[in-house]
Scaffold this motif. Structure first.
Motif, PDB file in Angstrom:
ATOM      1  N   UNK A  99     -18.753  -0.288 -40.470  1.00 43.35           N
ATOM      2  CA  UNK A  99     -19.485   0.983 -40.361  1.00 43.35           C
ATOM      3  C   UNK A  99     -20.908   0.763 -39.870  1.00 43.35           C
ATOM      4  N   UNK A 100     -21.547  -0.274 -40.365  1.00 39.43           N
ATOM      5  CA  UNK A 100     -22.907  -0.581 -39.914  1.00 39.43           C
ATOM      6  C   UNK A 100     -22.903  -0.907 -38.427  1.00 39.43           C
ATOM      7  N   UNK A 101     -21.916  -1.674 -37.986  1.00 41.44           N
ATOM      8  CA  UNK A 101     -21.822  -1.990 -36.560  1.00 41.44           C
ATOM      9  C   UNK A 101     -21.567  -0.736 -35.735  1.00 41.44           C
ATOM     10  N   UNK A 102     -20.748   0.189 -36.261  1.00 41.20           N
ATOM     11  CA  UNK A 102     -20.491   1.442 -35.546  1.00 41.20           C
ATOM     12  C   UNK A 102     -21.761   2.276 -35.437  1.00 41.20           C
ATOM     13  N   UNK A 103     -22.535   2.341 -36.517  1.00 36.95           N
ATOM     14  CA  UNK A 103     -23.789   3.099 -36.485  1.00 36.95           C
ATOM     15  C   UNK A 103     -24.769   2.463 -35.509  1.00 36.95           C
ATOM     16  N   UNK A 104     -24.857   1.125 -35.541  1.00 39.64           N
ATOM     17  CA  UNK A 104     -25.766   0.435 -34.613  1.00 39.64           C
ATOM     18  C   UNK A 104     -25.375   0.720 -33.165  1.00 39.64           C
ATOM     19  N   UNK A 105     -24.067   0.733 -32.892  1.00 44.43           N
ATOM     20  CA  UNK A 105     -23.618   1.042 -31.536  1.00 44.43           C
ATOM     21  C   UNK A 105     -23.948   2.478 -31.160  1.00 44.43           C
ATOM     22  N   UNK A 106     -23.698   3.420 -32.079  1.00 45.77           N
ATOM     23  CA  UNK A 106     -24.007   4.826 -31.791  1.00 45.77           C
ATOM     24  C   UNK A 106     -25.493   5.029 -31.547  1.00 45.77           C
ATOM     25  N   UNK A 107     -26.334   4.340 -32.311  1.00 44.41           N
ATOM     26  CA  UNK A 107     -27.774   4.455 -32.099  1.00 44.41           C
ATOM     27  C   UNK A 107     -28.184   3.804 -30.788  1.00 44.41           C
ATOM     28  N   UNK A 108     -27.551   2.663 -30.446  1.00 41.67           N
ATOM     29  CA  UNK A 108     -27.912   1.952 -29.214  1.00 41.67           C
ATOM     30  C   UNK A 108     -27.568   2.756 -27.966  1.00 41.67           C
TER      31      UNK A 108
END
Length: 186
Positions: A99-108
């Motif tokens: 989930x953290x990786x998904x959020x980081x990708x969405x923010x990026x």
């Protein structure tokens, strides 16, 4: 027959709490990081302290990796993975890491704006508390429901303050969750 099922469930819950206790330091590390980040978000109005938030995040990541490394050694000795059926307790962190990786990708990629990222993180934390509470006990579920309600309120009416409030309350919730696990494991 019913009494046997309740006893079996109580024994499984004790085993789950015993395994989850190993994750208490991680809850305290990230709770402190969230609270520190909230304080820095508040203080950023007067000084540029963004570098301090990044340093706290990196420190929390390093401390978490050290803790996970020490967990690996402990669980080899105890072999408690067979007792609870969870497998290695570090695997419990896999959905959170994803989930953290998904959020980081969405923010990026710019899919999540800077005002909405604290709301998204707080919703994920609330859902995580409810999920863990299904295994460990109702107080964790209540903590997740409270965090969900606070996040919804902040997202609808106080979006500008969401970074400070949700990070601060999320950090307090993580520390409270760690304390609950610590008390339950006694």
């Amino acid at each position: 027959m019913q009494n046997t099922k309740q006893t079996d469930l109580a024994n499984k819950r004790k085993a789950w709490i015993g395994d989850a206790r190993a994750l208490i330091p991680l809850l305290f590390i990230w709770g402190a990081e969230w609270m520190f980040s909230a304080i820095m978000d508040f203080a950023i109005y007067w000084r540029d302290l963004d570098w301090l938030k990044q340093a706290a995040f990196i420190t929390a990541v390093v401390a978490s990796l050290i803790q996970l490394w020490s967990l690996r050694k402990d669980f080899r000795k105890n072999d408690s993975a067979e007792r609870s059926g969870w497998g290695h307790p570090a695997l419990l962190l896999l959905p959170g890491v994803m989930l953290i990786a998904a959020i980081a990708l969405l923010e990026a990629i710019g899919a999540v704006g800077p005002l909405f990222s604290p709301v998204l993180r707080a919703f994920i934390l609330a859902i995580g508390f409810v999920q863990v509470g299904l295994l460990l006990g109702r107080p964790m579920i209540y903590l997740g429901l409270w965090m969900f309600a606070l996040t919804a309120l902040m997202g609808v009416w106080y979006l500008g303050y969401s970074a400070v409030i949700l990070e601060g309350m999320g950090g307090i919730s993580l520390i409270a969750g760690g304390y609950m696990l610590r008390v339950w494991g006694r």
